[in-house]
Design a protein around this motif. Structure first.
Motif, PDB file in Angstrom:
ATOM      1  N   VAL A   1      15.740   5.665  12.501  1.00 50.63           N
ATOM      2  CA  VAL A   1      16.915   6.225  11.832  1.00 50.63           C
ATOM      3  C   VAL A   1      17.982   5.165  11.588  1.00 50.63           C
ATOM      4  O   VAL A   1      18.176   4.272  12.413  1.00 50.63           O
ATOM      5  CB  VAL A   1      17.509   7.363  12.701  1.00 50.63           C
ATOM      6  N   ASN A   2      18.685   5.295  10.465  1.00 49.37           N
ATOM      7  CA  ASN A   2      19.912   4.563  10.188  1.00 49.37           C
ATOM      8  C   ASN A   2      20.804   5.532   9.414  1.00 49.37           C
ATOM      9  O   ASN A   2      20.592   5.759   8.224  1.00 49.37           O
ATOM     10  CB  ASN A   2      19.662   3.292   9.376  1.00 49.37           C
ATOM     11  N   GLU A   3      21.785   6.116  10.110  1.00 52.03           N
ATOM     12  CA  GLU A   3      22.663   7.141   9.535  1.00 52.03           C
ATOM     13  C   GLU A   3      21.832   8.273   8.927  1.00 52.03           C
ATOM     14  O   GLU A   3      21.069   8.888   9.620  1.00 52.03           O
ATOM     15  CB  GLU A   3      23.625   6.527   8.518  1.00 52.03           C
ATOM     16  N   GLN A   4      21.931   8.522   7.609  1.00 53.89           N
ATOM     17  CA  GLN A   4      21.178   9.625   7.000  1.00 53.89           C
ATOM     18  C   GLN A   4      19.761   9.228   6.608  1.00 53.89           C
ATOM     19  O   GLN A   4      18.956  10.074   6.246  1.00 53.89           O
ATOM     20  CB  GLN A   4      21.890  10.158   5.749  1.00 53.89           C
ATOM     21  N   PHE A   5      19.438   7.952   6.639  1.00 53.44           N
ATOM     22  CA  PHE A   5      18.102   7.486   6.273  1.00 53.44           C
ATOM     23  C   PHE A   5      17.182   7.623   7.478  1.00 53.44           C
ATOM     24  O   PHE A   5      17.474   7.105   8.548  1.00 53.44           O
ATOM     25  CB  PHE A   5      18.154   6.029   5.809  1.00 53.44           C
ATOM     26  N   ARG A   6      16.082   8.344   7.306  1.00 49.44           N
ATOM     27  CA  ARG A   6      15.159   8.600   8.420  1.00 49.44           C
ATOM     28  C   ARG A   6      13.720   8.396   7.955  1.00 49.44           C
ATOM     29  O   ARG A   6      13.339   8.821   6.876  1.00 49.44           O
ATOM     30  CB  ARG A   6      15.327  10.027   8.921  1.00 49.44           C
ATOM     31  N   VAL A   7      12.943   7.755   8.827  1.00 48.28           N
ATOM     32  CA  VAL A   7      11.521   7.549   8.599  1.00 48.28           C
ATOM     33  C   VAL A   7      10.785   8.073   9.824  1.00 48.28           C
ATOM     34  O   VAL A   7      11.185   7.782  10.952  1.00 48.28           O
ATOM     35  CB  VAL A   7      11.211   6.051   8.392  1.00 48.28           C
ATOM     36  N   THR A   8       9.730   8.841   9.614  1.00 47.39           N
ATOM     37  CA  THR A   8       8.916   9.357  10.714  1.00 47.39           C
ATOM     38  C   THR A   8       7.509   8.808  10.573  1.00 47.39           C
ATOM     39  O   THR A   8       6.874   8.971   9.532  1.00 47.39           O
ATOM     40  CB  THR A   8       8.888  10.895  10.700  1.00 47.39           C
ATOM     41  N   LEU A   9       7.047   8.148  11.636  1.00 44.45           N
ATOM     42  CA  LEU A   9       5.683   7.618  11.686  1.00 44.45           C
ATOM     43  C   LEU A   9       4.824   8.532  12.533  1.00 44.45           C
ATOM     44  O   LEU A   9       5.263   9.017  13.571  1.00 44.45           O
ATOM     45  CB  LEU A   9       5.669   6.220  12.302  1.00 44.45           C
ATOM     46  N   SER A  10       3.595   8.732  12.109  1.00 41.50           N
ATOM     47  CA  SER A  10       2.621   9.497  12.886  1.00 41.50           C
ATOM     48  C   SER A  10       1.234   9.021  12.471  1.00 41.50           C
ATOM     49  O   SER A  10       1.102   8.173  11.598  1.00 41.50           O
ATOM     50  CB  SER A  10       2.784  11.002  12.650  1.00 41.50           C
ATOM     51  N   ALA A  11       0.229   9.563  13.101  1.00 43.06           N
ATOM     52  CA  ALA A  11      -1.148   9.211  12.754  1.00 43.06           C
ATOM     53  C   ALA A  11      -1.935  10.500  12.574  1.00 43.06           C
ATOM     54  O   ALA A  11      -1.578  11.553  13.095  1.00 43.06           O
ATOM     55  CB  ALA A  11      -1.773   8.356  13.845  1.00 43.06           C
ATOM     56  N   THR A  12      -3.028  10.397  11.836  1.00 38.21           N
ATOM     57  CA  THR A  12      -3.911  11.552  11.701  1.00 38.21           C
ATOM     58  C   THR A  12      -4.577  11.795  13.054  1.00 38.21           C
ATOM     59  O   THR A  12      -4.526  10.961  13.952  1.00 38.21           O
ATOM     60  CB  THR A  12      -4.975  11.295  10.616  1.00 38.21           C
ATOM     61  N   SER A  13      -5.221  12.934  13.201  1.00 35.02           N
ATOM     62  CA  SER A  13      -5.789  13.317  14.496  1.00 35.02           C
ATOM     63  C   SER A  13      -6.843  12.323  14.997  1.00 35.02           C
ATOM     64  O   SER A  13      -7.019  12.149  16.198  1.00 35.02           O
ATOM     65  CB  SER A  13      -6.393  14.722  14.421  1.00 35.02           C
ATOM     66  N   ASP A  14      -7.527  11.638  14.102  1.00 35.10           N
ATOM     67  CA  ASP A  14      -8.531  10.659  14.526  1.00 35.10           C
ATOM     68  C   ASP A  14      -7.956   9.243  14.671  1.00 35.10           C
ATOM     69  O   ASP A  14      -8.695   8.300  14.951  1.00 35.10           O
ATOM     70  CB  ASP A  14      -9.702  10.655  13.556  1.00 35.10           C
ATOM     71  N   ASN A  15      -6.639   9.086  14.476  1.00 31.77           N
ATOM     72  CA  ASN A  15      -5.935   7.798  14.580  1.00 31.77           C
ATOM     73  C   ASN A  15      -6.496   6.737  13.630  1.00 31.77           C
ATOM     74  O   ASN A  15      -6.424   5.552  13.900  1.00 31.77           O
ATOM     75  CB  ASN A  15      -5.959   7.259  16.018  1.00 31.77           C
ATOM     76  N   LYS A  16      -7.033   7.166  12.498  1.00 31.13           N
ATOM     77  CA  LYS A  16      -7.563   6.211  11.529  1.00 31.13           C
ATOM     78  C   LYS A  16      -6.618   5.988  10.359  1.00 31.13           C
ATOM     79  O   LYS A  16      -6.836   5.104   9.545  1.00 31.13           O
ATOM     80  CB  LYS A  16      -8.918   6.681  11.011  1.00 31.13           C
ATOM     81  N   THR A  17      -5.554   6.788  10.290  1.00 31.55           N
ATOM     82  CA  THR A  17      -4.587   6.659   9.205  1.00 31.55           C
ATOM     83  C   THR A  17      -3.173   6.783   9.766  1.00 31.55           C
ATOM     84  O   THR A  17      -2.870   7.723  10.494  1.00 31.55           O
ATOM     85  CB  THR A  17      -4.804   7.757   8.142  1.00 31.55           C
ATOM     86  N   LEU A  18      -2.326   5.825   9.415  1.00 36.98           N
ATOM     87  CA  LEU A  18      -0.916   5.868   9.773  1.00 36.98           C
ATOM     88  C   LEU A  18      -0.174   6.573   8.648  1.00 36.98           C
ATOM     89  O   LEU A  18      -0.363   6.236   7.473  1.00 36.98           O
ATOM     90  CB  LEU A  18      -0.378   4.448   9.973  1.00 36.98           C
ATOM     91  N   VAL A  19       0.642   7.564   8.994  1.00 39.53           N
ATOM     92  CA  VAL A  19       1.345   8.382   8.006  1.00 39.53           C
ATOM     93  C   VAL A  19       2.846   8.154   8.154  1.00 39.53           C
ATOM     94  O   VAL A  19       3.369   8.142   9.263  1.00 39.53           O
ATOM     95  CB  VAL A  19       1.020   9.879   8.208  1.00 39.53           C
ATOM     96  N   LEU A  20       3.526   7.958   7.032  1.00 36.76           N
ATOM     97  CA  LEU A  20       4.979   7.772   7.024  1.00 36.76           C
ATOM     98  C   LEU A  20       5.616   8.844   6.162  1.00 36.76           C
ATOM     99  O   LEU A  20       5.173   9.069   5.031  1.00 36.76           O
ATOM    100  CB  LEU A  20       5.322   6.386   6.479  1.00 36.76           C
TER     101      LEU A  20
END
Length: 148
Positions: free
Chosen positions: A59-78
């Protein structure tokens, strides 16, 4: 008579000190402003980045990025709060010196991005991120603990 002056000074001095502290902070503190194109801004990792749970908020003020991965951890999702012009991600340790890889835009909103991973990141590896939105650059570094 001198004891009255001492008592008065003991009562007034803390008030004057607090007043001086607030006034100094008001005039010398950096004033918040909207992100300007061409400048770089750090993203601060939230507490969910430091424990396993599947997501990491940056986070930076109103700008937000969320990182996660698919259930098999083969893809990073933003997922981003604002449309992004591009995202680069680097996963590894300092000694490995990996090269950054561009994430692929998922839809036309430019708020969802994906990166296929060749390996499951370990909790000791760092995830370094650079994103561009409205000409402003945002960057962050966090560990991959949240993916485990």
């Amino acid at each position: 008579m001198s004891s009255k002056h001492i008592v008065t000074a003991l009562l007034v001095a803390p008030v004057l000190a607090l007043l001086a502290w607030f006034i100094t902070g008001k005039f010398s503190a950096e004033q918040p402003h909207a992100a300007r194109g061409g400048e770089a801004y750090p993203l601060v990792e939230k507490s969910n980045c430091r424990r396993s749970g599947g997501t990491c908020d940056l986070v930076n003020e109103q700008f937000r990025v969320t990182l996660s991965a698919t259930s098999d951890n083969k893809t990073l999702v933003l997922s981003a709060s604002h449309p992004l012009e591009g995202v680069l991600v680097e996963i590894g340790t300092d000694s490995e010196a990996p090269s950054p890889e561009p994430m692929a835009q998922v839809d036309n909103s430019a708020m969802q991005w994906r990166l296929s991973l060749a390996f499951k990141p370990s909790s000791q590896q760092a995830i370094r991120l650079a994103a561009v939105a409205n000409g402003a650059q945002y960057f962050a570094e966090t560990t991959a603990v949240f993916l485990n």
